[in-house]
Enzyme design. Structure first.
Site, PDB file in Angstrom:
ATOM      1  N   GLU A 187      -6.475 -22.556 -34.448  1.00  0.00           N
ATOM      2  CA  GLU A 187      -7.600 -22.796 -33.532  1.00  0.00           C
ATOM      3  C   GLU A 187      -7.128 -22.817 -32.076  1.00  0.00           C
ATOM      4  O   GLU A 187      -7.939 -22.813 -31.155  1.00  0.00           O
ATOM      5  CB  GLU A 187      -8.319 -24.098 -33.904  1.00  0.00           C
ATOM      6  CG  GLU A 187      -7.541 -25.386 -33.652  1.00  0.00           C
ATOM      7  CD  GLU A 187      -6.500 -25.706 -34.736  1.00  0.00           C
ATOM      8  OE1 GLU A 187      -6.080 -24.782 -35.467  1.00  0.00           O
ATOM      9  OE2 GLU A 187      -6.092 -26.881 -34.810  1.00  0.00           O
ATOM     10  N   CYS A 236       9.803 -20.339 -34.842  1.00  0.00           N
ATOM     11  CA  CYS A 236      10.368 -21.037 -36.006  1.00  0.00           C
ATOM     12  C   CYS A 236      11.828 -20.652 -36.183  1.00  0.00           C
ATOM     13  O   CYS A 236      12.578 -21.329 -36.868  1.00  0.00           O
ATOM     14  CB  CYS A 236       9.582 -20.711 -37.265  1.00  0.00           C
ATOM     15  SG  CYS A 236       9.753 -19.009 -37.749  1.00  0.00           S
TER      16      CYS A 236
END
Ligand code: NAD
Length: 508
Positions: free
Chosen positions: A187, A292
């Protein structure tokens, strides 16, 4: 005043849902602003889809599955061929959107799109990827073969840090294998993903085969529990990944969760100095540390500890500015909340006694007074019990520590709860071989700082960085999105057995 605020709100575009092949406005009352992290400009408002909208998206995918699973492999592949062509066509436009809503530099944003594009290209090899196995004559007249069939409706939940690459890890591989898909992007930056969804329709993905919903926990929990959803692929933080894995598995779904990281680079004293330190600094601070596979810990072995001042100098030379500026090395963090978290972790590092060699707080970036910027930050003397070592900071903060031997370095990396990626820098083949063999991490780089595998291999992870055994792209993705059916077959025909002519089919 209220009327003015309403007018401003109306002027901001809304992010659409993609349901049953149509981009539609949500009827929700819950919205979130999508904010340019360099300027705080509100770019759009994203809806949190209502339960009815979530249901409609899943129902559409379930209906579409009935015909999509019966399309030929070649037809599915041709959609992917078209998709890769038009993503390449729109690369710059997608990258610009990504930089505006996420903050990473334009060069990095293009890399984000490109790494996803490579997966779409790989999806075009579905013919060989989805091929089964066949063994003739396992007993007299008996053959065994296996086929890989699609599962049905699959779902994907993606993080904010790669809004192009990670959705492209998921839906092309799922769809090309004959499944239909419901995607829930982050979002925080859903607009890039919506550009990809538009391209998917242009490429010929039929109505209902790809649906996109927006929202947070409610949307995710619905996807993890809905009886029509057969598999859930998640990429994001470890805490949410555990929640998703448990919820989806207890609702009888296949689940794969790619999660958080604390990636170590081990630098031996015989490493090529310039190459290794440039790699360390690039991988530590690129994308403002919000990868990541970012290197967040440098383990300096023996004499390599003497390079700490050089690392700090290289970090200082990086250009921190808005991602669209020429020569930018790192842009802002994605949100004010991320900024506050990174600041508080840096403060905690100082309190816990690590040596702050370079402090990126309070950086001033000309032309961007409101951006969520943190400059490169370097700690040395970091200890395993410190919060800055234990937690994934997800900001431009590099923790350095010294050990005496390669054995100690390997034991140190293996004691960390995360096992996403790691790297070694050395000119010794034997040291590299020992490291690669003994270290416990999904991705290992040898003189390569961010060893994200190309899509012919699969992205993976170990320990706290992954749940579920199959990865999100490469061969493993097709294994994840398909179910193996094994057939044991024996045919009887009395006439053929007797050496005569088949009774019902003319063999002429
Ligand atoms: P996040 O876990 O906050 O969000 C990921 C997704 O989960 C989003 O779509 C979000 O809307 C949803 N979500 C958030 N809170 C939720 C809740 N309480 N219940 C259900 N769903 C929820 O992650 P993020 O901050 O967007 O992304 C950064 C994280 O992702 C880092 O930890 C990073 O290491 C990890 N990551 C891992 C990989 C990998 O392959 N291992 C790749 C990229 C990012």
């Amino acid at each position: 005043m209220a009327a003015t605020l309403q007018a401003v709100a109306q002027a901001v575009p809304t992010v659409k849902l993609l349901i049953d092949g149509h981009f539609v406005d949500s009827k929700t009352t819950e919205w979130k602003d999508v904010i340019n992290p360099a300027t705080q400009q509100v770019l759009a408002r994203v809806p949190f889809a209502t339960p009815d909208e979530l249901e409609a998206a899943i129902a559409s995918a379930a209906r579409a599955y009935k015909h999509w699973r019966n399309t030929s492999v070649g037809a599915r592949k041709r959609v992917m061929l078209k998709l890769q062509e038009i993503i390449r066509r729109d690369m710059k436009k997608i990258a610009e959107c990504l930089t505006h809503e996420q903050g990473k530099t334009l060069a990095d944003a293009e890399g984000d799109v490109f790494r996803g594009l490579e997966v779409v290209e790989h999806a075009c090899s579905v013919g060989s990827l989805q091929m089964g196995e066949h063994l003739e004559q396992v007993a007299g007249g008996v053959d065994v073969y296996s086929v890989r069939q699609p599962l049905g409706v699959c779902a994907g939940i993606t993080p904010f840090n790669f809004p192009a690459m990670i959705p492209l890890w998921m839906f092309p591989m799922a769809i090309v294998s004959g499944n239909t898909f419901v995607l829930k992007p982050s979002e925080q930056d859903p607009m890039t993903t919506m550009l990809l969804a538009e391209l998917a329709l242009e490429a010929g993905v039929p109505h209902g085969v790809l649906n996109v919903v927006h929202g947070g926990k409610t949307a995710v929990d619905t996807l993890c529990t809905h009886p029509e959803v057969k598999a859930v692929s998640f990429v994001g933080s470890t805490a949410v990944g555990h929640h998703v894995y448990n919820l989806a598995s207890t609702h009888d779904k296949r689940a794969q969760c790619m999660m958080g990281a604390k990636n170590h680079a081990v630098i031996l004293p015989d490493a090529s100095k310039d190459h290794s330190l440039n790699a360390l600094v690039g991988a530590g601070f690129g994308a403002a540390g919000q990868r990541c596979m970012a290197i967040s810990v440098g383990v300096l072995v023996g004499d390599a500890a003497r390079w700490i001042p050089d690392i700090v100098e290289k970090a200082k030379s990086l250009k921190v500015t808005g991602g669209t500026e020429p020569g930018a090395d790192l842009g802002p963090l994605v949100s004010k909340a991320a900024l506050a978290r990174v600041h508080s972790l840096i403060e905690m590092g100082v309190k816990e006694g690590a040596k702050l060699e370079l402090d990126g707080r309070n950086i001033r970036v000309p032309g961007y007074p409101d951006g969520n910027f943190v400059g490169p930050t370097v700690f040395s003397g970091v200890k395993p019990e410190m919060k800055i070592y234990k937690e994934e900071i997800f900001g431009p903060v590099l923790c350095l520590l010294a050990v005496d031997t390669l054995d100690e370095a390997i034991a140190f990396v293996n004691a960390n709860p995360f096992g996403n990626g790691t790297g070694i820098f050395t000119q010794s083949g034997a040291a590299a071989r020992k490291f690669q063999y003994e270290v416990d991490a999904g991705q290992v780089g040898i003189n390569v700082p961010i060893p994200v595998p190309v899509p012919y291999f699969s992205f993976t992870g170990s320990r706290g960085s992954k749940l579920g055994d199959l990865g999100p792209y490469g061969k493993q993705a097709v294994q994840f999105y398909t179910q193996v059916k094994t057939v044991t077959a024996r045919w009887f025909d009395d006439a053929v057995s007797a050496g005569g002519v088949h009774t019902t089919i003319s063999l002429k």
